[in-house]
Scaffold this active site. Sequence first.
Site, PDB file in Angstrom:
ATOM      1  N   GLY A  14       0.839  -1.206   0.000  1.00 16.45           N
ATOM      2  CA  GLY A  14       0.000   0.000   0.000  1.00 16.45           C
ATOM      3  C   GLY A  14       0.868   1.248   0.000  1.00 16.45           C
ATOM      4  CG  ASP A  36      -0.961  -6.005  -0.871  1.00 18.55           C
ATOM      5  OD1 ASP A  36      -0.601  -4.968  -0.271  1.00 18.55           O
ATOM      6  OD2 ASP A  36      -2.131  -6.452  -0.800  1.00 18.55           O
ATOM      7  CG  ASN A 123      -0.158   2.893  13.815  1.00 14.50           C
ATOM      8  OD1 ASN A 123       0.747   2.859  14.624  1.00 14.50           O
ATOM      9  ND2 ASN A 123      -0.357   3.902  12.982  1.00 14.50           N
ATOM     10  CG  HIS A 178       3.523   5.601  16.792  1.00 18.67           C
ATOM     11  ND1 HIS A 178       4.052   6.841  16.527  1.00 18.67           N
ATOM     12  CD2 HIS A 178       2.801   5.259  15.706  1.00 18.67           C
ATOM     13  CE1 HIS A 178       3.652   7.219  15.319  1.00 18.67           C
ATOM     14  NE2 HIS A 178       2.897   6.286  14.808  1.00 18.67           N
TER      15      HIS A 178
HETATM   16  O1  TXD Z   1       4.739   5.336  12.429  1.00 17.48           O
HETATM   17  C1  TXD Z   1       4.183   4.342  12.036  1.00 17.48           C
HETATM   18  N1  TXD Z   1       4.503   3.158  12.545  1.00 17.48           N
HETATM   19  C2  TXD Z   1       3.161   4.412  10.995  1.00 17.48           C
HETATM   20  C3  TXD Z   1       2.206   3.326  10.895  1.00 17.48           C
HETATM   21  C4  TXD Z   1       3.147   5.443  10.033  1.00 17.48           C
HETATM   22  C5  TXD Z   1       2.277   5.396   8.978  1.00 17.48           C
HETATM   23  C6  TXD Z   1       1.350   4.309   8.770  1.00 17.48           C
HETATM   24  N2  TXD Z   1       1.235   3.437   9.877  1.00 17.48           N
HETATM   25  C7  TXD Z   1       0.433   2.205   9.732  1.00 17.48           C
HETATM   26  O2  TXD Z   1       0.955   1.384   8.682  1.00 17.48           O
HETATM   27  C8  TXD Z   1      -0.994   2.421   9.333  1.00 17.48           C
HETATM   28  O3  TXD Z   1      -1.777   2.830  10.435  1.00 17.48           O
HETATM   29  C9  TXD Z   1      -1.360   1.050   8.830  1.00 17.48           C
HETATM   30  O4  TXD Z   1      -1.659   0.188   9.920  1.00 17.48           O
HETATM   31  C10 TXD Z   1      -0.078   0.574   8.149  1.00 17.48           C
HETATM   32  C11 TXD Z   1      -0.111   0.658   6.612  1.00 17.48           C
HETATM   33  O5  TXD Z   1      -0.467   1.946   6.216  1.00 17.48           O
HETATM   34  P1  TXD Z   1      -0.702   2.286   4.660  1.00 17.48           P
HETATM   35  O6  TXD Z   1      -0.998   3.734   4.587  1.00 17.48           O
HETATM   36  O7  TXD Z   1       0.401   1.736   3.852  1.00 17.48           O
HETATM   37  O8  TXD Z   1      -2.032   1.448   4.380  1.00 17.48           O
HETATM   38  P2  TXD Z   1      -2.574   0.924   2.953  1.00 17.48           P
HETATM   39  O9  TXD Z   1      -2.192   1.859   1.872  1.00 17.48           O
HETATM   40  O10 TXD Z   1      -4.008   0.599   3.156  1.00 17.48           O
HETATM   41  O11 TXD Z   1      -1.758  -0.423   2.715  1.00 17.48           O
HETATM   42  C12 TXD Z   1      -1.940  -1.565   3.493  1.00 17.48           C
HETATM   43  C13 TXD Z   1      -1.737  -2.748   2.592  1.00 17.48           C
HETATM   44  C14 TXD Z   1      -2.802  -2.875   1.486  1.00 17.48           C
HETATM   45  O12 TXD Z   1      -2.190  -2.880   0.218  1.00 17.48           O
HETATM   46  C15 TXD Z   1      -3.470  -4.216   1.793  1.00 17.48           C
HETATM   47  O13 TXD Z   1      -3.866  -4.932   0.623  1.00 17.48           O
HETATM   48  C16 TXD Z   1      -2.389  -4.946   2.543  1.00 17.48           C
HETATM   49  O14 TXD Z   1      -1.802  -3.952   3.375  1.00 17.48           O
HETATM   50  N3  TXD Z   1      -2.875  -6.062   3.337  1.00 17.48           N
HETATM   51  C17 TXD Z   1      -2.191  -7.209   3.476  1.00 17.48           C
HETATM   52  N4  TXD Z   1      -1.003  -7.576   2.991  1.00 17.48           N
HETATM   53  C18 TXD Z   1      -0.575  -8.820   3.306  1.00 17.48           C
HETATM   54  N5  TXD Z   1      -1.288  -9.673   4.064  1.00 17.48           N
HETATM   55  C19 TXD Z   1      -2.463  -9.340   4.583  1.00 17.48           C
HETATM   56  N6  TXD Z   1      -3.142 -10.198   5.362  1.00 17.48           N
HETATM   57  C20 TXD Z   1      -2.967  -8.047   4.276  1.00 17.48           C
HETATM   58  N7  TXD Z   1      -4.098  -7.385   4.601  1.00 17.48           N
HETATM   59  C21 TXD Z   1      -4.025  -6.184   4.023  1.00 17.48           C
END
Ligand code: TXD
Length: 316
Positions: A14, A36, A123, A178
């Site tokens: 993502g 993904d 998160n 965090h």
């Molecule tokens: O400081 C920090 N740690 C953070 C954390 C800063 C920014 C974002 N933060 C967290 O990272 C945010 O709260 C989310 O929990 C994650 C990911 O954020 P992002 O903005 O990248 O979310 P997206 O764009 O929705 O991407 C998540 C991807 C998406 O493509 C889904 O298809 C995939 O995760 N996804 C999976 N991949 C593999 N396996 C499984 N089971 C799965 N489920 C969803």
Amino acid sequence: MGVRKPFVAVIGAGQVGATTAQRILEKGISDVVLFDVVEGMPQGKALDLMEAAPIEGHDRRIVGTNRYEDIAGAEIVVVTAGLPRKPGMTREDLLALNAKIITDVCGNIKKFAPDSKLIIVTNPLDVMTHLAAKVTGFSKNRVFGMAGVLDTARMRYFIADRLGCVPQEVKAIVLGGHGDLMVPVSSHTLVNGKSPSGAIPTEELSKIEQRTRDGGAEIVALLKTGSAFYAPASSVCEMVRVVLRDEKQVLPVCAFLSGEYGLKNMYFGVPAELGKNGIERVVEIPLTDEEKKALTQSAAKVKQGIEEVDRIAIAS
Ligand code: TXD
């Protein structure tokens, strides 16, 4: 063409995952496997990034995949899989939803990349890092989380913006969980080696610290459809580089504590030296009584989340 060792696997293609992959490639740090569950999406992003290589002028490779077999041999696995916050949601609201995803992802990492080091990004960060360590059973130095580098970068930018200087001239450190109780350590904030208290009135400095705590929510409110990803990706990329190149640099990260800062058996944001073994050592810095109190409050909140995720794991 496959990837060459040592390579980094990024789980979740993502916003944060794909931007992290882009930064790792374009800075020439390593090859990347981008995973993904959505079919075609990591392959499409990987191809798009490879097509940029002739212009960006790097010779790194990236492969997109929906098969966990492809992460085998990864030196570092970055976990960004999960839901991001929507306006009005706290990081804690994501707990139950993302716990399921992290359990599934980390089960696969244990199976296919048992020797890797994990950088957790999903998160609520401290709780998901705890869960990742539990599910994989990896030694605690190999499992850590990204948050402090980002929170610290935000604070450095806000101070630099207020003073009209370049962010590199500002040193700061943000510790703790965090979440809304993170602790900007004011006694360690320095601009060109000096305390900013002469240049910025105390009241304004407190406002900057509060803006840092609210930094994620500020971006969520503006974007409306997701959360921050450029600065988070830069933060992960820095941690990846320091570990891969065994730089032994001290960064604020979510690390396992065994008595440091008076805290035991929990993951929490502290300064730690990173290197080829992951967390090489936790570094204890002197804190004022007020900062110690704030850290204790933040730790109590993180513990609540850890207890909650452990309850969910037992119930399911
Ligand atoms: O400081 C920090 N740690 C953070 C954390 C800063 C920014 C974002 N933060 C967290 O990272 C945010 O709260 C989310 O929990 C994650 C990911 O954020 P992002 O903005 O990248 O979310 P997206 O764009 O929705 O991407 C998540 C991807 C998406 O493509 C889904 O298809 C995939 O995760 N996804 C999976 N991949 C593999 N396996 C499984 N089971 C799965 N489920 C969803």
